[in-house]
Design a protein around this motif. Structure first.
Motif, PDB file in Angstrom:
ATOM      1  N   ASP A   1       5.523  -6.628  -1.195  1.00 23.86           N
ATOM      2  CA  ASP A   1       4.221  -7.225  -0.858  1.00 23.86           C
ATOM      3  C   ASP A   1       3.683  -6.560   0.407  1.00 23.86           C
ATOM      4  O   ASP A   1       4.043  -6.933   1.522  1.00 23.86           O
ATOM      5  CB  ASP A   1       4.396  -8.732  -0.654  1.00 23.86           C
ATOM      6  CG  ASP A   1       3.074  -9.447  -0.439  1.00 23.86           C
ATOM      7  OD1 ASP A   1       2.026  -8.767  -0.396  1.00 23.86           O
ATOM      8  OD2 ASP A   1       3.082 -10.689  -0.305  1.00 23.86           O
ATOM      9  N   ILE A   2       2.795  -5.561   0.232  1.00 25.09           N
ATOM     10  CA  ILE A   2       2.263  -4.854   1.402  1.00 25.09           C
ATOM     11  C   ILE A   2       1.171  -5.669   2.088  1.00 25.09           C
ATOM     12  O   ILE A   2       0.759  -5.331   3.201  1.00 25.09           O
ATOM     13  CB  ILE A   2       1.733  -3.464   1.023  1.00 25.09           C
ATOM     14  CG1 ILE A   2       0.630  -3.575  -0.037  1.00 25.09           C
ATOM     15  CG2 ILE A   2       2.866  -2.593   0.521  1.00 25.09           C
ATOM     16  CD1 ILE A   2      -0.019  -2.246  -0.354  1.00 25.09           C
ATOM     17  N   GLY A   3       0.709  -6.733   1.433  1.00 27.08           N
ATOM     18  CA  GLY A   3      -0.186  -7.651   2.126  1.00 27.08           C
ATOM     19  C   GLY A   3       0.538  -8.418   3.212  1.00 27.08           C
ATOM     20  O   GLY A   3      -0.070  -8.866   4.185  1.00 27.08           O
ATOM     21  N   ARG A   4       1.840  -8.510   3.059  1.00 24.43           N
ATOM     22  CA  ARG A   4       2.678  -9.215   4.055  1.00 24.43           C
ATOM     23  C   ARG A   4       3.352  -8.248   5.014  1.00 24.43           C
ATOM     24  O   ARG A   4       3.519  -8.550   6.195  1.00 24.43           O
ATOM     25  CB  ARG A   4       3.731 -10.045   3.313  1.00 24.43           C
ATOM     26  CG  ARG A   4       4.629 -10.856   4.196  1.00 24.43           C
ATOM     27  CD  ARG A   4       5.603 -11.669   3.356  1.00 24.43           C
ATOM     28  NE  ARG A   4       6.497 -12.464   4.161  1.00 24.43           N
ATOM     29  CZ  ARG A   4       7.481 -13.211   3.671  1.00 24.43           C
ATOM     30  NH1 ARG A   4       7.681 -13.260   2.356  1.00 24.43           N
ATOM     31  NH2 ARG A   4       8.267 -13.908   4.476  1.00 24.43           N
ATOM     32  N   TYR A   5       3.740  -7.075   4.509  1.00 26.79           N
ATOM     33  CA  TYR A   5       4.442  -6.087   5.336  1.00 26.79           C
ATOM     34  C   TYR A   5       3.525  -4.875   5.540  1.00 26.79           C
ATOM     35  O   TYR A   5       3.501  -3.949   4.721  1.00 26.79           O
ATOM     36  CB  TYR A   5       5.758  -5.666   4.673  1.00 26.79           C
ATOM     37  CG  TYR A   5       6.678  -6.824   4.374  1.00 26.79           C
ATOM     38  CD1 TYR A   5       7.323  -7.521   5.392  1.00 26.79           C
ATOM     39  CD2 TYR A   5       6.893  -7.239   3.052  1.00 26.79           C
ATOM     40  CE1 TYR A   5       8.155  -8.586   5.121  1.00 26.79           C
ATOM     41  CE2 TYR A   5       7.728  -8.309   2.771  1.00 26.79           C
ATOM     42  CZ  TYR A   5       8.354  -8.981   3.806  1.00 26.79           C
ATOM     43  OH  TYR A   5       9.173 -10.034   3.537  1.00 26.79           O
ATOM     44  N   GLY A   6       2.761  -4.916   6.602  1.00 25.11           N
ATOM     45  CA  GLY A   6       1.797  -3.863   6.877  1.00 25.11           C
ATOM     46  C   GLY A   6       2.428  -2.520   7.183  1.00 25.11           C
ATOM     47  O   GLY A   6       1.841  -1.473   6.878  1.00 25.11           O
ATOM     48  N   ASP A   7       3.621  -2.508   7.781  1.00 24.76           N
ATOM     49  CA  ASP A   7       4.293  -1.239   8.101  1.00 24.76           C
ATOM     50  C   ASP A   7       4.636  -0.462   6.832  1.00 24.76           C
ATOM     51  O   ASP A   7       4.566   0.773   6.813  1.00 24.76           O
ATOM     52  CB  ASP A   7       5.565  -1.509   8.914  1.00 24.76           C
ATOM     53  CG  ASP A   7       5.259  -2.090  10.286  1.00 24.76           C
ATOM     54  OD1 ASP A   7       4.114  -1.901  10.746  1.00 24.76           O
ATOM     55  OD2 ASP A   7       6.146  -2.719  10.891  1.00 24.76           O
ATOM     56  N   VAL A   8       5.014  -1.176   5.777  1.00 25.01           N
ATOM     57  CA  VAL A   8       5.323  -0.522   4.506  1.00 25.01           C
ATOM     58  C   VAL A   8       4.061   0.105   3.925  1.00 25.01           C
ATOM     59  O   VAL A   8       4.082   1.211   3.370  1.00 25.01           O
ATOM     60  CB  VAL A   8       5.936  -1.529   3.518  1.00 25.01           C
ATOM     61  CG1 VAL A   8       6.214  -0.873   2.167  1.00 25.01           C
ATOM     62  CG2 VAL A   8       7.213  -2.118   4.086  1.00 25.01           C
ATOM     63  N   SER A   9       2.942  -0.594   4.072  1.00 28.91           N
ATOM     64  CA  SER A   9       1.676  -0.070   3.588  1.00 28.91           C
ATOM     65  C   SER A   9       1.312   1.245   4.268  1.00 28.91           C
ATOM     66  O   SER A   9       0.868   2.201   3.619  1.00 28.91           O
ATOM     67  CB  SER A   9       0.568  -1.105   3.818  1.00 28.91           C
ATOM     68  OG  SER A   9      -0.705  -0.562   3.568  1.00 28.91           O
ATOM     69  N   LYS A  10       1.516   1.318   5.583  1.00 28.42           N
ATOM     70  CA  LYS A  10       1.189   2.546   6.322  1.00 28.42           C
ATOM     71  C   LYS A  10       2.156   3.682   5.978  1.00 28.42           C
ATOM     72  O   LYS A  10       1.738   4.823   5.809  1.00 28.42           O
ATOM     73  CB  LYS A  10       1.229   2.259   7.821  1.00 28.42           C
ATOM     74  CG  LYS A  10       0.158   1.287   8.287  1.00 28.42           C
ATOM     75  CD  LYS A  10       0.299   0.989   9.767  1.00 28.42           C
ATOM     76  CE  LYS A  10      -0.744  -0.018  10.232  1.00 28.42           C
ATOM     77  NZ  LYS A  10      -0.579  -0.354  11.674  1.00 28.42           N
ATOM     78  N   LYS A  11       3.441   3.355   5.873  1.00 30.29           N
ATOM     79  CA  LYS A  11       4.430   4.399   5.632  1.00 30.29           C
ATOM     80  C   LYS A  11       4.240   5.055   4.272  1.00 30.29           C
ATOM     81  O   LYS A  11       4.334   6.287   4.144  1.00 30.29           O
ATOM     82  CB  LYS A  11       5.843   3.827   5.740  1.00 30.29           C
ATOM     83  CG  LYS A  11       6.926   4.867   5.493  1.00 30.29           C
ATOM     84  CD  LYS A  11       8.315   4.312   5.755  1.00 30.29           C
ATOM     85  CE  LYS A  11       9.372   5.397   5.523  1.00 30.29           C
ATOM     86  NZ  LYS A  11      10.729   4.900   5.787  1.00 30.29           N
ATOM     87  N   TYR A  12       3.975   4.255   3.244  1.00 30.06           N
ATOM     88  CA  TYR A  12       3.841   4.792   1.887  1.00 30.06           C
ATOM     89  C   TYR A  12       2.387   5.042   1.496  1.00 30.06           C
ATOM     90  O   TYR A  12       2.104   5.344   0.336  1.00 30.06           O
ATOM     91  CB  TYR A  12       4.517   3.851   0.886  1.00 30.06           C
ATOM     92  CG  TYR A  12       6.018   3.834   1.054  1.00 30.06           C
ATOM     93  CD1 TYR A  12       6.814   4.805   0.462  1.00 30.06           C
ATOM     94  CD2 TYR A  12       6.649   2.867   1.831  1.00 30.06           C
ATOM     95  CE1 TYR A  12       8.186   4.806   0.617  1.00 30.06           C
ATOM     96  CE2 TYR A  12       8.021   2.870   2.003  1.00 30.06           C
ATOM     97  CZ  TYR A  12       8.786   3.835   1.391  1.00 30.06           C
ATOM     98  OH  TYR A  12      10.161   3.831   1.570  1.00 30.06           O
TER      99      TYR A  12
END
Length: 309
Positions: free
Chosen positions: A195-206
């Motif tokens: 859930d990248i809506g919850r984990y913003g760092d994952v959204s930026k990394k990928y």
């Protein structure tokens, strides 16, 4: 036949559709979508409404309201051409019906328009569509576990969905993705979600944008050896997703799911054979012990022979 096939499919899934539509979220959404129609047609209420009809009948639609409703029908038909699930079809109808109701209520009375718009905002903030709760073989990652799992075993292929709970497209795709995981999951091919809506760092990394304008939700990414091999939808130079339909057929074709599954099954079998051989080499067979009765009989024979001598 083009009309009969979807009709038979709808009738076949009708019990599931009824069960799904009877949830509180969809019941409330249905009433809000039909709010203007009910007020305009309900006796005792419609008589007090204003109308621009020549006959003065305030309990029927005037020409401008008919135009808005026809435009609503055209928009819903265009949007539903790309819909792949019942949830998406119903969601499009509900969404654009509410938008049309806002215009209709403001045109009828600004106070009624403000009241309806306020109700829509409150409903949007407090009520969420029901999440998919069916069977699935999917591992859910967080910002700490995703890298660890992807790099844990280089022989395992991962298909990871980057999603957000607030996205209607992700909610509609949940059942399709779960069905794929049930069909193709094995030791060498695994399915994950984050859930990248919850984990913003994952959204930026990928590099998966959560902006609704980018249209990157959901995103499916294929990882082999811990590295990205491909993703859908693809992203152009401006950071916008290239239009792509998340149907089960498209995913099977684009990701070569059948070939990937067969290769992963062979890999899992070879891994099992190697592990068995390794266990055999680590633990050599234990030599058989002689039975105590046989040893006792041998000793008796030896003593008797000594006595004879």
């Amino acid at each position: 036949m083009a009309l009969l096939t979807p009709l038979f499919a709808f009738l076949y899934h009708l019990p599931l559709v009824y069960k799904w539509l009877l949830k509180p979220y969809y019941i409330a959404s249905l009433f809000m979508s039909l709010a203007f129609l009910m007020i305009r047609k309900t006796p005792g209420i419609c008589e007090h409404l204003s109308s621009t009809r020549e006959d003065g009948n305030s309990c029927d639609f005037d020409w401008r309201e008919v135009e808005i409703l026809m435009f609503l029908s055209a928009i819903v038909m265009l949007k539903n051409r790309r819909a792949i699930t019942v949830e998406q079809h119903v969601g499009n109808i509900i969404l654009f019906s509410k938008v049309a109701n806002v215009f209709l209520f403001f045109r009828l009375d600004i106070r009624m328009g403000l009241l309806y718009l306020t109700l829509c905002i409150v409903f949007l903030m407090t009520c969420k569509p029901p999440l998919y709760m069916g069977p699935e073989y999917i591992k859910y990652f967080n910002d700490k576990t995703i890298d660890e799992e992807l790099e844990k075993d280089s022989r395992v292929t991962w298909i990871v969905e980057f999603f957000a709970n607030w996205s209607p497209e992700c909610q509609s795709f949940a059942a399709v993705y779960a069905d794929l995981s049930l069909k193709y999951s094995c030791a060498g091919l695994k399915f994950g979600k984050v859930d990248i809506g919850r984990y913003g760092d994952v959204s930026k990394k990928y590099k998966v944008s959560t902006s609704p304008l980018s249209k990157q939700l959901p995103s499916l990414v294929l990882f082999q050896g811990g590295k990205e091999v491909m993703r859908r939808p693809q992203v152009d130079k401006k950071g916008r997703a290239v239009s792509w339909s998340f149907t089960e057929e498209n995913i099977i074709r684009e990701f070569n799911m059948n070939e990937l599954y067969q290769m992963s099954k062979k890999l899992s079998k070879s891994k099992g054979d190697k592990s068995e051989k390794a266990n055999e080499s680590q633990f050599p067979p234990v030599p058989e012990e002689e039975e105590p009765e046989a040893e006792a009989n041998a000793q008796e024979v030896e003593t008797e022979s000594k006595k004879d001598k």
